[in-house]
Design an enzyme around this catalytic site. Structure first.
Site, PDB file in Angstrom:
ATOM      1  N   CYS A  97      -5.258 -53.838  52.650  1.00  0.00           N
ATOM      2  CA  CYS A  97      -4.384 -52.719  53.523  1.00  0.00           C
ATOM      3  C   CYS A  97      -4.685 -52.464  54.090  1.00  0.00           C
ATOM      4  CB  CYS A  97      -4.674 -52.171  52.030  1.00  0.00           C
ATOM      5  SG  CYS A  97      -3.771 -52.516  49.929  1.00  0.00           S
ATOM      6  N   VAL A  98      -5.464 -51.917  54.838  1.00  0.00           N
ATOM      7  CA  VAL A  98      -6.025 -51.910  56.202  1.00  0.00           C
ATOM      8  C   VAL A  98      -4.938 -52.489  57.621  1.00  0.00           C
ATOM      9  CG1 VAL A  98      -7.221 -51.340  58.156  1.00  0.00           C
ATOM     10  CG2 VAL A  98      -8.079 -50.861  56.033  1.00  0.00           C
TER      11      VAL A  98
END
Length: 350
Positions: A97-98
Site C-alpha cells: 500500500c505504501v
C-alpha cells in the site's frame, strides 16, 4: 471497459494469494456490480478490493468504505487523502500500500514530499500542513490532536480508518509489492510511470454515495461518532453490518470477546517479535477455536505476522475461501474501528 483496464486486471489478480478471486469475466450479481464500480472509479480492478470477492457482501463492504472516503470528491484534496493512506500504510508496515499510494501522491504532484512520506522521512516533508497530517496519520492509534479543521475529520479520519483495515487485508492476502523483482533503476522508472497513471485516475470526479446501495442501511454505532452525520458514517455502518453478518458463523463469540478485550487495552505496538504471543493469548481457549482465534488475533494486532501456519490451521477447520475472507475481514475491521473510536466526534456535516 478500456483496454488498459482489461490488461491491468489480468496482471493484478495474480498478486492475490491464499484465496482465489472471482475473475472479471465470470463476475455476476453483487460481485459484478462492485467490479464495474471499481473499474470505473479506480481505473482498474484493484487487488486490495478484488481479494474480498469470494465473500460478495464483504467485497461490497470494503469497496463502499474505500470509495466513500478516498475516492469521492469532497472538501479535502485527493493528494492529502493519499498522503494519509501512505502514512498509515507505513505505520502498519504494509509496503504494497505504501508503494501504491506513494505513487498516486507523486502522480498528483507530491514530488519529494510524496517520496519522503512513503519512506517514513516525515521531517523531510517541506509542506508544513502535509507534514503535520502525515505525522498524525502515522500514530498507530490516531491518538494525537488532529491538525486540520473538525469539518474534515469524516474524510481524513475515514481514510485513516479504512487503511488500517485495508493494510491488514493486504498483509494477509497480497504479496509485499505490486511490482515484480526489478533492478533499482527500472523499479524507480516503473513506479514513476505508475504514479503518472494513478495520478490521472485520481483526478477523476467521483460522485458521493454511488456505492451505498450495494448494501442495506444499518444503524450507525457509537464507535463511528468521529464520522458525524455524514454519508461516510452511513458507509461504515452498512459495511460494518455486512462484515459482522458474514463473520457470525465463522468467528466464535469467545474469540470475539477476547479480541475486543485486547484491543481496548492496546497502544498499537506490536505484541511480540514473533507470532508466539498469539499462542500465549489463547491459553485456555477450546482446541476447536484456537485456529480461528490465532488468525483473528494476528490479523488485528500484527497482520504482517500471519503466515501459512495460521492460514493452514484455519483451513483445516473450514476450507472455504469465503470463510477465510470473512474471518480476516472481521478481525481487520474490528481493529480499525477500535482505532477510529479514539478519534473525536466529527462535525454534523452532510
Amino acid at each position: 471497459m478500456s483496454l488498459f483496464t482489461r490488461v491491468a486486471g489480468r496482471i493484478a489478480l495474480p498478486h492475490i494469494g491464499r484465496v482465489t478471486p472471482v475473475e472479471p469475466s465470470s463476475a455476476t450479481g453483487l460481485v459484478g456490480q462492485v467490479y464495474r464500480q471499481v473499474e470505473r472509479d479506480f481505473g482498474m480492478l484493484a487487488p486490495p478490493v478484488a481479494l474480498h470477492s469470494p465473500a460478495p457482501p464483504v467485497l461490497a463492504a470494503a469497496w463502499t468504505m474505500l470509495r466513500e472516503t478516498l475516492l469521492v470528491t469532497g472538501t479535502v484534496p485527493r493528494a492529502t487523502k493519499e498522503a494519509v493512506a501512505a502514512a498509515v500504510s507505513a505505520a502498519n508496515a504494509c509496503p504494497y500500500c505504501v508503494e501504491i499510494h506513494g505513487a498516486a501522491l507523486t502522480g498528483l504532484g507530491g514530488g519529494p514530499d510524496a517520496q519522503a512520506i512513503a519512506a517514513g522521512r516525515l521531517d523531510d516533508v517541506a509542506d508544513p500542513r502535509l507534514r503535520a497530517i502525515a505525522r498524525w496519520a502515522r500514530d498507530p492509534v490516531l491518538g494525537a490532536a488532529a491538525p486540520f479543521p473538525a469539518a474534515q475529520l469524516p474524510e481524513l479520519g475515514g481514510v485513516a480508518v479504512v487503511f488500517h483495515y485495508i493494510n491488514r487485508m493486504v498483509s494477509v492476502f497480497l504479496r509485499p509489492s505490486p511490482l515484480p523483482p526489478l533492478p533499482a533503476f527500472t523499479r524507480r522508472g516503473t513506479l514513476w510511470v505508475a504514479g503518472r497513471m494513478m495520478g490521472a485516475f485520481a483526478r477523476r470526479e467521483a460522485s458521493p454515495g454511488t456505492s451505498l446501495d450495494l448494501l442495506p442501511p444499518a444503524p450507525v454505532p457509537p464507535d463511528l461518532a468521529w464520522a458525524g452525520q455524514t454519508r461516510i458514517a452511513d458507509a461504515f455502518a452498512r459495511a460494518g453490518a455486512a462484515v459482522e453478518e458474514a463473520a457470525v458463523p465463522v468467528v466464535p463469540e469467545r474469540i470475539r470477546y477476547l479480541l475486543l478485550t485486547r484491543l481496548s487495552e492496546w497502544d498499537g505496538s506490536p505484541p511480540g517479535v514473533s507470532a508466539s504471543w498469539a499462542d500465549a493469548a489463547l491459553a485456555g481457549v477450546p482446541d476447536d477455536e484456537v485456529a480461528v482465534g490465532r488468525l483473528v488475533l494476528l490479523t488485528a494486532q500484527s497482520a504482517y505476522q500471519v503466515g501459512d501456519r495460521a492460514v493452514g490451521a484455519f483451513r483445516d477447520r473450514d476450507p472455504r475461501d469465503a470463510s477465510l475472507v470473512a474471518a480476516v475481514s472481521w478481525a481487520a475491521l474490528t481493529a480499525a474501528r477500535c482505532i477510529g473510536a479514539r478519534l473525536p466526534d466529527g462535525a454534523p456535516a452532510v
